[in-house]
Scaffold this active site. Structure first.
Site, PDB file in Angstrom:
ATOM      1  CG  ASP A   1      32.898  27.501  40.700  1.00 45.97           C
ATOM      2  OD1 ASP A   1      33.261  27.637  39.512  1.00 45.97           O
ATOM      3  OD2 ASP A   1      33.161  28.325  41.592  1.00 45.97           O
TER       4      ASP A   1
ATOM      5  CG  ASP B   1      43.503  34.197  39.992  1.00 43.90           C
ATOM      6  OD1 ASP B   1      42.588  34.059  39.160  1.00 43.90           O
ATOM      7  OD2 ASP B   1      43.847  33.312  40.797  1.00 43.90           O
TER       8      ASP B   1
END
Lengths: 212, 258
Positions: free
Chosen positions: B131, B12
């Site tokens: 997702d 990230d």
């Protein structure tokens, strides 16, 4: 100082190729260019490429680089990478058929739908990731072990007519040519600029290669 | 089959810095993306994924500088996702040095973006991030739905149909995250992974839930994943990439040993 021209015809990620060349050839002048005169005058030429065959051929034609490349192949050491290999062939099946540059005799074909291995299991397309490349003797493989893995990302593959000109093969469903050579020309389907140490070694070998 | 299953560490990135750091090797600045990418290349990672979580739109371009720096020094494939909304975003990331661009929410809100991007830059550069969450009741056959906004917003889209749709539109690869499993360290959702992998011709990267090396191997053997993505087990030094590959190789999985 020797100059290496990276051919820029608006297709694909030239930055990675030029940075990788700079990393292995700090004493060379690496220039990304679409200028025919700069390309013709360079000591060595690298032709990368990405995207669809029709777009690449159109972009090469629009940049008026087809003749430049045709006359360069046969003069300076020339390295075609990925789509830069495919456009050297006679034609490609992509986009319902595309006439390419005809510098290497043969066709570019798509993996079958479905693409099966010898046991009938389905293989994924694009062929994406690290595969072993079997070598035939060539100066470009200096210091790279046979069957080293290189990074691939493609759905079309080259089928050269002249198997004597195959410098490397890969097995994914079936065996196919992933590197070809002809005098001062060398071309590969995989991405040396994304293949870690062995890829950088291949680029270093090109920098050192006299084209013979 | 000649192709190694890939292990992909995911980082990230917020405002040009790797968030939470990476506690392995001898990295002096564990927040520096170049250092971290270099460390993972040396460790034998097959690819690196950056997820840009920069919240402020004013700072969105910081990811471009990050990608430029990493791509100039680390020569393995680099996928970048997060905040990609237009073909122009895809092009800018590729021009900065990304090899593949991940499209997530925008693929749901504007599926044509996948067609347009793929036609423009080639399918091999387009990764659609999916997702998915289980929505079947006890006793029903398994069914998964696409969620956005970090798993909070249901879309009504069936995950398998959506995966096929994305492949048809020109995705070159799918990054599949199980929102039920993400962060649990209890392993991938193998049923979901297998169902999607079987349904599409393109490669599938399994993500969400890795807690140990058996989970990685199961993702390939049971889930049929072409690549496995993990974050914390590598970042915090629980396992090295080399240990993960050796473990997978011992179970008969073809990997790239470095």
């Amino acid at each position: 100082m020797q100059r290496i021209a990276v051919v820029d015809y608006g297709m694909g990620n030239l930055r990675s190729v030029s940075k990788a060349l700079e990393a292995v050839a700090p004493d060379h002048d690496v220039v990304v260019t679409s200028s025919a005169s700069v390309i013709s005058a360079a000591d060595k030429i690298v032709c990368p490429g990405q995207g669809a065959a029709a777009d690449c051929m159109q972009a090469l034609a629009a940049a008026e680089l087809v003749d430049t490349i045709k006359s360069a192949v046969g003069q300076q050491p020339f390295f075609g990478i990925c789509m830069g290999m495919q456009v050297l062939f006679d034609s490609s099946e992509e986009n319902s058929g595309v006439q390419c540059m005809g510098l290497v005799a043969g066709q570019v074909k798509r993996f079958a739908h479905p693409h099966l291995d010898s046991e009938g299991a389905r293989l994924k397309v694009p062929h994406m990731g690290w595969s072993k490349v079997g070598q035939t003797a060539h100066a470009m493989w200096h210091n790279i072990s046979n069957d080293s893995r290189f990074y691939f990302a493609h759905s079309y593959y080259c089928v050269p007519e002249n198997t004597d000109k195959v410098a490397g093969t890969c097995h994914y469903g079936h065996e196919f040519a992933v590197a070809v050579f002809d005098k001062n020309l060398f071309a590969c389907q995989f991405h040396p600029e994304k293949s870690s140490d062995d890829g950088l070694q291949l680029l270093a070998n090109f920098v050192a290669w006299d084209g013979k | 089959m000649g192709l190694a299953r890939r292990i992909i560490p995911c980082l990230d990135v917020d405002n040009g810095r790797v968030v939470k750091g990476v506690q392995f090797l001898d990295i002096i600045d564990a927040g520096d993306p170049v250092n971290v990418a270099r460390g993972y290349n040396i460790a034998g990672a097959d690819e690196i994924t950056f997820l840009d979580i920069t919240a402020s739109s004013d700072n969105r371009d910081t990811i471009l500088a990050t990608v430029e720096q990493v791509a100039a020094e680390v020569f393995i494939p680099l996928t970048v996702g997060g905040g990609v909304r237009a073909v122009e975003d895809v092009r800018r990331l590729l021009n900065a040095g990304a090899d593949k661009v991940g499209i997530n929410t925008a693929a749901v809100t504007n599926p044509d973006l996948v067609d347009e991007s793929s036609a423009k830059v080639g399918a091999q550069c387009i990764v659609v991030a999916i997702d998915a969450k289980s929505v079947h009741q006890e006793g029903e056959p398994p069914r998964w739905e696409i969620f956005t906004h970090g798993g909070r917003k249901p879309t009504g889209l069936d995950a398998i149909e959506w995966a096929v749709n994305m492949a048809d539109r020109g995705a070159g690869e799918l990054l599949l995250t199980s929102m039920d499993k993400d962060g649990t360290k209890s392993g991938f959702n193998l049923g979901l992974t297998r169902a999607i992998s079987d349904a599409v011709e393109i490669p599938v990267i399994a993500s969400g839930g890795v807690g140990n090396l058996q989970h990685l191997a199961d993702g390939v053997i049971k889930g049929g994943a072409d690549a496995v993505l993990a974050a914390s087990i590598f970042h915090f030094g629980e396992y090295t990439i080399g240990e993960a590959k050796q473990f997978m190789a011992d179970q008969g999985i073809e990997v790239r040993l470095t």
